[in-house]
Design a protein around this motif. Structure first.
Motif, short mmCIF file in Angstrom:
data_model
loop_
_atom_site.label_atom_id
_atom_site.label_comp_id
_atom_site.label_asym_id
_atom_site.label_seq_id
_atom_site.Cartn_x
_atom_site.Cartn_y
_atom_site.Cartn_z
N TYR A 69 0.85 -1.20 0.00
CA TYR A 69 0.00 0.00 0.00
C TYR A 69 0.88 1.25 0.00
O TYR A 69 0.68 2.18 -0.79
CB TYR A 69 -0.89 -0.04 1.24
CG TYR A 69 -2.08 0.89 1.29
CD1 TYR A 69 -2.07 2.16 0.68
CD2 TYR A 69 -3.22 0.51 1.98
CE1 TYR A 69 -3.18 2.99 0.76
CE2 TYR A 69 -4.34 1.35 2.06
CZ TYR A 69 -4.30 2.60 1.46
OH TYR A 69 -5.38 3.45 1.54
N TRP A 70 1.89 1.25 0.88
CA TRP A 70 2.79 2.41 0.97
C TRP A 70 3.54 2.62 -0.35
O TRP A 70 3.66 3.75 -0.83
CB TRP A 70 3.77 2.23 2.13
CG TRP A 70 4.98 3.12 2.05
CD1 TRP A 70 6.27 2.74 1.93
CD2 TRP A 70 4.99 4.56 2.06
NE1 TRP A 70 7.10 3.83 1.85
CE2 TRP A 70 6.34 4.96 1.94
CE3 TRP A 70 4.01 5.52 2.15
CZ2 TRP A 70 6.72 6.29 1.91
CZ3 TRP A 70 4.38 6.86 2.13
CH2 TRP A 70 5.72 7.24 2.01
N LYS A 75 4.53 5.77 -5.14
CA LYS A 75 4.70 5.86 -6.58
C LYS A 75 3.80 6.93 -7.19
O LYS A 75 4.26 7.75 -7.99
CB LYS A 75 4.43 4.51 -7.23
CG LYS A 75 4.65 4.49 -8.73
CD LYS A 75 4.49 3.09 -9.31
CE LYS A 75 4.76 3.07 -10.80
NZ LYS A 75 4.65 1.71 -11.38
N VAL A 76 2.52 6.93 -6.82
CA VAL A 76 1.61 7.89 -7.45
C VAL A 76 1.87 9.32 -7.00
O VAL A 76 1.62 10.27 -7.74
CB VAL A 76 0.13 7.53 -7.20
CG1 VAL A 76 -0.19 6.18 -7.82
CG2 VAL A 76 -0.26 7.58 -5.74
N THR A 77 2.40 9.50 -5.78
CA THR A 77 2.69 10.85 -5.29
C THR A 77 4.09 11.32 -5.69
O THR A 77 4.41 12.50 -5.49
CB THR A 77 2.59 10.93 -3.76
OG1 THR A 77 3.54 10.02 -3.17
CG2 THR A 77 1.19 10.58 -3.29
N GLY A 78 4.90 10.44 -6.24
CA GLY A 78 6.26 10.82 -6.58
C GLY A 78 7.06 11.25 -5.36
O GLY A 78 7.99 12.06 -5.46
N ILE A 293 -4.12 11.01 -12.99
CA ILE A 293 -3.14 11.95 -13.55
C ILE A 293 -3.63 12.52 -14.88
O ILE A 293 -3.12 13.54 -15.35
CB ILE A 293 -1.75 11.31 -13.75
CG1 ILE A 293 -1.78 10.31 -14.92
CG2 ILE A 293 -1.27 10.67 -12.46
CD1 ILE A 293 -0.41 9.88 -15.38
N TRP A 294 -4.63 11.87 -15.48
CA TRP A 294 -4.98 12.24 -16.85
C TRP A 294 -5.73 13.56 -16.95
O TRP A 294 -5.67 14.23 -17.98
CB TRP A 294 -5.74 11.10 -17.53
CG TRP A 294 -4.76 10.11 -18.08
CD1 TRP A 294 -4.22 9.03 -17.45
CD2 TRP A 294 -4.13 10.18 -19.36
NE1 TRP A 294 -3.31 8.40 -18.26
CE2 TRP A 294 -3.24 9.08 -19.45
CE3 TRP A 294 -4.24 11.04 -20.45
CZ2 TRP A 294 -2.47 8.84 -20.57
CZ3 TRP A 294 -3.48 10.79 -21.58
CH2 TRP A 294 -2.60 9.71 -21.63
N GLY A 295 -6.43 13.95 -15.91
CA GLY A 295 -7.06 15.26 -15.95
C GLY A 295 -6.04 16.37 -16.06
O GLY A 295 -6.18 17.31 -16.83
N LEU A 436 -1.32 13.43 0.16
CA LEU A 436 -1.33 13.47 -1.31
C LEU A 436 -0.73 14.79 -1.79
O LEU A 436 -1.43 15.79 -1.90
CB LEU A 436 -2.77 13.34 -1.82
CG LEU A 436 -3.46 12.00 -1.61
CD1 LEU A 436 -4.95 12.12 -1.93
CD2 LEU A 436 -2.82 10.92 -2.48
N GLY A 437 0.57 14.77 -2.09
CA GLY A 437 1.18 15.96 -2.67
C GLY A 437 0.83 16.10 -4.14
O GLY A 437 0.72 17.19 -4.68
#
Length: 490
Positions: A69-70, A75-78, A293-295, A436-437
């Protein structure tokens, strides 16, 4: 009589806070800015909660341990996340469902095609609206006082301590005091002026925010967030341009389109801008980890518009959207129907098709179908778009919630000059930027709101009850709370 805890907001985080505060023995008043029919904010559009679990649990299959989960969140928050707070949320997600059930929330296995998240996400039976309604029923039963159409425009703070909130009820101003307060009033996604200010004007002379659609509530205008940041100097976190921003159907309504306006076939085809050119890797990762991320990607394109292009091979492999796609028997005909430059569009598609290296296609795994010699690459699920009929969906940025918020810690306290308030707490979208950055992964917003709503409610109750001299009520039964609070706000 002054309520022990004032909760400002009416969505998942606010309701979790109100319920926990009431369970801790505090009298609670909740102020929801929306009418009763629109209560719940963005939570009414949700479907699930991302849950850590080390073994199969009721509706959750296999295991989804803390470290995985972490790593997904990292990964998604970079890396733009507070690991301590993120892990707090992750661990809290493993043990909240029994409490949720005790307040009337039911879970169900995901339906077929639900984004491959049967292992990671627990789905609410009836969706977010059912969850919101269950929480409101439970809150009312416990004696939480609820007032609708009661927007709060400012609060009084003395040396970091909450004193009172100023709201409007039936067109009349009202001042409400409380011993502690939880802020859970959402982000600023429905404040067009603030979005415009945050995004500014691009090099093409466009104001990108003018073309944004709002997937959720029209009531999240960020009034209190701006007031706390600008007028009270609360510590802030996050970038005002970062948000849960999804590529949605360009035909979606301005507000409250919700989940059904999302276009989920991006990873199964290609996406081009209005000039007919690709601009990002459509197969970078599983859709639940990349859809949000697509928006932002579309927002950076000319006119803030893109077009998802698929062929008949993709049909049946993604959740169908509410609006049918534009259909054509040939790719040039599709380009014409979408208003795209045919020559550039065909050059883009021909180049992509020639670059596809098709191996063992599997849309449920990170397969070996990829491109070679084309930029941007498509790293998974790359197959030629060559089988008619063909379909196209116009895309616009759909903002769910913004990430600029109030800096907090594991107590959920609002901080001023790096000092935590003793009786002012925050939960939900107003503090989600601590975790969530940037980026998003499906269901994590509800995990954040649930975890911090429960923390904020518990700590607000403790702060309020500790401050009573003498106690406001000797009888803390729901009926006594209800009767007393009725007098307090009559």
């Amino acid at each position: 009589m002054t309520p022990d805890v004032l909760v400002i907001g009416g969505g998942n985080a606010a309701l979790c806070a109100a319920l926990m505060a009431r369970e801790a023995g505090a009298s609670v008043l909740l102020l929801e800015s929306a009418p009763r029919a629109w209560r719940g904010g963005n939570s009414g559009h949700t479907r699930n909660l991302r849950c850590m679990h080390d073994a199969p649990q009721d509706v959750l299959v296999e295991a989804y341990p803390e470290e995985e989960y972490w790593q997904d969140l990292l990964k998604v928050t970079g890396g733009l996340t507070n690991e301590h707070l993120a892990r707090l949320v992750i661990r809290a997600s493993s043990n909240c469902r029994d409490w949720m059930r005790s307040h009337g929330v039911h879970f169900q296995p995901p339906l077929s095609g639900a984004l491959h998240v049967a292992r990671t996400n627990a789905f609410f039976m009836g969706g977010g609206k059912a969850l919101v309604n269950a929480y409101y029923r439970s809150a009312e039963k416990l004696g939480v006082q609820i007032r609708y159409e009661a927007p709060v425009d400012r609060i009084e703070i003395d040396n970091g301590r909450f004193i009172a909130a100023h709201c409007t009820v039936n067109g009349q101003p009202e001042r409400i005091t409380a011993r502690a307060c939880v802020l859970a009033a959402g982000g600023f996604e429905s404040n067009r002026e603030w979005l415009r200010e945050a995004w500014g004007q691009n090099e093409r002379g466009e104001w990108p925010a003018d073309n944004f659609l709002i997937r959720g509530t029209a009531y999240n205008r960020g009034v209190l967030l701006k007031h706390l940041l600008d007028d009270h100097g609360a510590d802030r976190i996050g970038d005002p341009t970062q948000a849960h921003m999804v590529a949605i159907d360009a035909r979606a309504p301005l507000y409250d389109g919700g989940i059904c306006t999302r276009i989920d076939c991006v990873s199964l085809g290609v996406v081009v801008n209005r000039e007919g050119e690709r601009f990002y890797d459509e197969g970078e990762d599983f859709w639940p980890k990349r859809y949000a991320i697509w928006g932002r990607l579309v927002a950076q394109q000319p006119g803030q518009i893109g077009y998802s292009i698929i062929d008949s091979k993709a049909i049946g492999r993604f959740m169908p959207p509410v609006f049918p796609g534009v259909k054509a028997d040939s790719l040039p005909e599709l380009a014409q129907k979408l208003g795209l430059p045919v020559d550039t569009f065909m050059r883009t598609l021909d180049t992509y098709n020639a670059a596809c290296r098709v191996g063992q296609f599997d849309h449920t795994a990170l397969d070996d179908c990829h491109t070679e010699g084309v930029t941007p690459a498509k790293t998974h699920w790359a197959r030629p778009i060559d089988t008619g009929p063909f379909y196209g969906y116009a895309l616009k940025p759909g903002v769910t919630f913004t990430y600029l918020g109030l800096h907090t810690d594991d107590t959920a306290a609002v901080r001023f000059h790096n000092q935590p308030s003793s009786n002012l707490f925050v939960a939900g979208e107003m503090m989600a930027g601590n975790v969530l950055g940037k980026g998003y992964t499906a269901g994590v917003g509800m995990s954040i709101g649930t975890a911090f709503g429960r923390i904020a409610g518990t700590n607000a109750a403790q702060a309020a009850l500790a401050s009573q001299q003498p106690p406001a009520l000797t009888d803390k039964s729901p009926e006594a709370i209800k009767n007393g609070a009725n007098h307090a706000i009559a």
